[in-house]
Design a protein around this motif. Sequence first.
Motif, PDB file in Angstrom:
ATOM      1  N   THR A   1       1.106  -0.704  -0.120  1.00  0.00           N
ATOM      2  CA  THR A   1      -0.320  -0.086   0.188  1.00  0.00           C
ATOM      3  C   THR A   1       0.712   1.281  -0.222  1.00  0.00           C
ATOM      4  N   ASP A   2       0.540   2.676  -0.273  1.00  0.00           N
ATOM      5  CA  ASP A   2       1.326   3.364  -0.345  1.00  0.00           C
ATOM      6  C   ASP A   2       1.048   3.796   0.851  1.00  0.00           C
ATOM      7  N   GLU A   3       0.589   3.694   1.825  1.00  0.00           N
ATOM      8  CA  GLU A   3       0.282   4.308   3.390  1.00  0.00           C
ATOM      9  C   GLU A   3       2.002   3.546   3.555  1.00  0.00           C
ATOM     10  N   LEU A   4       1.801   2.055   3.744  1.00  0.00           N
ATOM     11  CA  LEU A   4       2.728   1.271   3.834  1.00  0.00           C
ATOM     12  C   LEU A   4       4.467   1.540   3.224  1.00  0.00           C
ATOM     13  N   ARG A   5       4.250   2.047   2.195  1.00  0.00           N
ATOM     14  CA  ARG A   5       5.523   2.642   1.564  1.00  0.00           C
ATOM     15  C   ARG A   5       6.083   3.703   1.874  1.00  0.00           C
ATOM     16  N   GLN A   6       5.216   4.675   2.338  1.00  0.00           N
ATOM     17  CA  GLN A   6       5.913   5.846   3.367  1.00  0.00           C
ATOM     18  C   GLN A   6       6.538   5.812   4.375  1.00  0.00           C
ATOM     19  N   LEU A   7       5.511   5.042   5.066  1.00  0.00           N
ATOM     20  CA  LEU A   7       6.039   4.600   6.692  1.00  0.00           C
ATOM     21  C   LEU A   7       7.118   3.567   6.565  1.00  0.00           C
ATOM     22  N   VAL A   8       7.641   3.066   5.194  1.00  0.00           N
ATOM     23  CA  VAL A   8       9.095   2.411   5.338  1.00  0.00           C
ATOM     24  C   VAL A   8       9.936   3.035   5.049  1.00  0.00           C
ATOM     25  N   LEU A   9       9.668   3.932   3.979  1.00  0.00           N
ATOM     26  CA  LEU A   9      11.015   5.033   3.690  1.00  0.00           C
ATOM     27  C   LEU A   9      10.888   5.986   4.706  1.00  0.00           C
ATOM     28  N   GLY A  10      10.291   6.047   5.264  1.00  0.00           N
ATOM     29  CA  GLY A  10       9.876   7.806   6.513  1.00  0.00           C
ATOM     30  C   GLY A  10      10.586   6.546   7.828  1.00  0.00           C
ATOM     31  N   SER A  11      10.792   5.504   7.999  1.00  0.00           N
ATOM     32  CA  SER A  11      11.667   5.116   8.920  1.00  0.00           C
ATOM     33  C   SER A  11      12.992   4.669   8.955  1.00  0.00           C
ATOM     34  N   GLY A  12      13.509   4.961   7.016  1.00  0.00           N
ATOM     35  CA  GLY A  12      15.084   4.732   6.924  1.00  0.00           C
ATOM     36  C   GLY A  12      15.729   2.793   6.514  1.00  0.00           C
ATOM     37  N   GLY A  13      14.244   2.365   6.130  1.00  0.00           N
ATOM     38  CA  GLY A  13      14.097   0.915   5.738  1.00  0.00           C
ATOM     39  C   GLY A  13      13.949   1.372   4.574  1.00  0.00           C
ATOM     40  N   GLU A  14      13.628  -0.374   3.770  1.00  0.00           N
ATOM     41  CA  GLU A  14      13.633  -0.946   2.544  1.00  0.00           C
ATOM     42  C   GLU A  14      12.344  -1.394   2.807  1.00  0.00           C
ATOM     43  N   TYR A  15      11.944  -1.620   0.844  1.00  0.00           N
ATOM     44  CA  TYR A  15      11.264  -2.137   0.797  1.00  0.00           C
ATOM     45  C   TYR A  15      11.156  -3.643  -0.210  1.00  0.00           C
ATOM     46  N   ILE A  16      10.561  -4.506  -0.527  1.00  0.00           N
ATOM     47  CA  ILE A  16      11.260  -5.443  -0.836  1.00  0.00           C
ATOM     48  C   ILE A  16       9.607  -5.872  -2.546  1.00  0.00           C
ATOM     49  N   VAL A  17       9.493  -5.658  -3.728  1.00  0.00           N
ATOM     50  CA  VAL A  17       8.295  -6.252  -3.722  1.00  0.00           C
ATOM     51  C   VAL A  17       8.291  -7.547  -4.794  1.00  0.00           C
ATOM     52  N   GLY A  18       7.917  -8.442  -4.449  1.00  0.00           N
ATOM     53  CA  GLY A  18       8.325  -9.613  -4.245  1.00  0.00           C
ATOM     54  C   GLY A  18       7.788 -10.824  -3.470  1.00  0.00           C
ATOM     55  N   ARG A  19       8.525 -12.190  -3.343  1.00  0.00           N
ATOM     56  CA  ARG A  19       8.071 -13.236  -2.097  1.00  0.00           C
ATOM     57  C   ARG A  19       9.315 -13.394  -1.279  1.00  0.00           C
ATOM     58  N   TYR A  20       8.525 -13.892  -0.273  1.00  0.00           N
ATOM     59  CA  TYR A  20       8.947 -14.287   0.913  1.00  0.00           C
ATOM     60  C   TYR A  20      10.297 -15.058   0.519  1.00  0.00           C
ATOM     61  N   HIS A  21      11.201 -15.165   1.298  1.00  0.00           N
ATOM     62  CA  HIS A  21      12.662 -15.986   1.664  1.00  0.00           C
ATOM     63  C   HIS A  21      12.685 -15.946   2.713  1.00  0.00           C
ATOM     64  N   ALA A  22      13.687 -16.955   3.546  1.00  0.00           N
ATOM     65  CA  ALA A  22      13.755 -17.579   4.708  1.00  0.00           C
ATOM     66  C   ALA A  22      15.369 -16.686   4.470  1.00  0.00           C
ATOM     67  N   ASP A  23      16.085 -16.008   3.521  1.00  0.00           N
ATOM     68  CA  ASP A  23      17.287 -15.385   3.405  1.00  0.00           C
ATOM     69  C   ASP A  23      17.369 -13.750   4.325  1.00  0.00           C
ATOM     70  N   LEU A  24      15.852 -13.596   3.927  1.00  0.00           N
ATOM     71  CA  LEU A  24      15.119 -11.433   4.803  1.00  0.00           C
ATOM     72  C   LEU A  24      15.778 -12.346   6.710  1.00  0.00           C
ATOM     73  N   LEU A  25      15.630 -12.806   6.646  1.00  0.00           N
ATOM     74  CA  LEU A  25      15.050 -12.996   8.714  1.00  0.00           C
ATOM     75  C   LEU A  25      16.915 -12.795   8.569  1.00  0.00           C
ATOM     76  N   LYS A  26      17.822 -12.945   8.301  1.00  0.00           N
ATOM     77  CA  LYS A  26      18.767 -12.632   8.608  1.00  0.00           C
ATOM     78  C   LYS A  26      19.117 -11.045   9.139  1.00  0.00           C
ATOM     79  N   GLN A  27      18.781 -10.046   8.063  1.00  0.00           N
ATOM     80  CA  GLN A  27      18.554  -8.149   8.561  1.00  0.00           C
ATOM     81  C   GLN A  27      17.480  -8.185   9.550  1.00  0.00           C
ATOM     82  N   ALA A  28      17.014  -9.097  10.341  1.00  0.00           N
ATOM     83  CA  ALA A  28      15.727  -8.421  11.140  1.00  0.00           C
ATOM     84  C   ALA A  28      16.304  -9.198  12.779  1.00  0.00           C
ATOM     85  N   ASP A  29      15.805  -7.790  13.482  1.00  0.00           N
ATOM     86  CA  ASP A  29      15.358  -8.265  14.866  1.00  0.00           C
ATOM     87  C   ASP A  29      14.033  -8.611  15.329  1.00  0.00           C
ATOM     88  N   MET A  30      13.506  -9.020  14.973  1.00  0.00           N
ATOM     89  CA  MET A  30      11.725  -9.022  15.656  1.00  0.00           C
ATOM     90  C   MET A  30      11.018  -9.490  13.774  1.00  0.00           C
TER      91      MET A  30
END
Length: 459
Positions: free
Chosen positions: A46-75
Amino acid sequence: MRYLPLAFDLKRRPCLIVGGGSIATRKARLLNKAEARLLVVAPEITDELRQLVLGSGGEYIVGRYHADLLKQADMVVAATNDASINATVSADAQALRLPVNVVDSPKHCTFTFPSIVERGPVSIGISSGGSAPVLTRMLRAQLETLLSPGLGLVAELAGRLRGKVKAALPEAQRKDFWHWVFNGPIVGQVERGDAANAEQTLLEELSRWEDRPAPSGEVYLIGGGPGDPDLLTFRALRLMQQADVVLYDRLVSTEVLELVRRDAERIYVGKKRQFHSVPQDDINQLLVDLAKEGKKVLRLKGGDPFIFGRGGEEIDRLAEAGVPFQVVPGITAAVGCSAYSGIPLTHRDHAQSVRFITGHLKEGDLVLPWRELVTPNQTIVFYMGLTGLPTIAQELIANGMDPETPAALVEKGTTREQRVVAGTIGTLPELAKTHNVEAPALTIIGGVVTLRDKLGWYK
């Protein structure tokens, strides 16, 4: 309690959200308030979610989940509309020992999002562990109406000046100082938008706080009722939260004791049948000694302090020693247990009077004015009468009471374990044995007992 309420510091920490729809967006709003850095993966976002991500200094990936993404996360939060993907995310996260929430699937969660009441740095989380979210939202709405909108500003002021207070006052005085801050004129000044003067008032009071005379102790003699914490008075709850130390007896229920301030010292002074862990004279003196140390002492009793509770003896000793005290009445066992059992003590068709009697045997004897008790249209309630029940029944019948007079035992009245055993004064002693009735149990005798099948509401 399956879920332990905790507060996470998520500032600038990466939190992965799997999903890009409205539910994922709601979770992102909460994480954004906590200043987390948002990572989002989803085929559509969603547009709102995209703005929240950018405002937090994060990033979004338009695609499918894969387990390697968990290596970047604390939660991790799984918020897709595909149950199989959510379950996979949960399994992958738990394998890496990452905290994971799967929306609307408590069995896949290692943490849940509570309903939150927020006042600046003060936040209250209400959780049902995912079992009753509508209930938690209702409770949140109730709390929102109780808490001042200015509460957060007061907390921020306290946070700014906490270091100065810590440097100026020893630990023993800091608690009383902050209690004054949160219950005095400071709050009113902040809520009126006068934060600058509120800060000045606080600093002025801090500068002369050590010169105050040492606070005198006080005793709160409080009736905790027969067991159900909902029967406590507001005043009792308020004083229970102020006490430094609590002396409590065996008849105080666990649920009531849980409402005492958590860091208060707890001293058990309970009495069991034919066994006193602390003699009454020692209890009386302990109240005096603790109060003279400057402590706020809570004497918490089951029922009412003055109905067979020996509260009169305790305040007599306090008055003699010049110790200030307050007495807060409680719902006595006779009133609470009879009401919860559907037995109105003075229903006009059955009783025009009621008598409370102690059934406690002293040195094996129970000396009472038995003939006076055998009166028509009267309800008799015996406290502590389980051991002496055969004697009570025998003496009442010998002095003219009809053996068919209705009678009941109320075991653990007003609690979840409440049980009522009903019969007649002639059969009740045997019924007590047959049903293994245990203390605390109250005995009610009289025609009003026949109304319980019709009027009983607490099952």
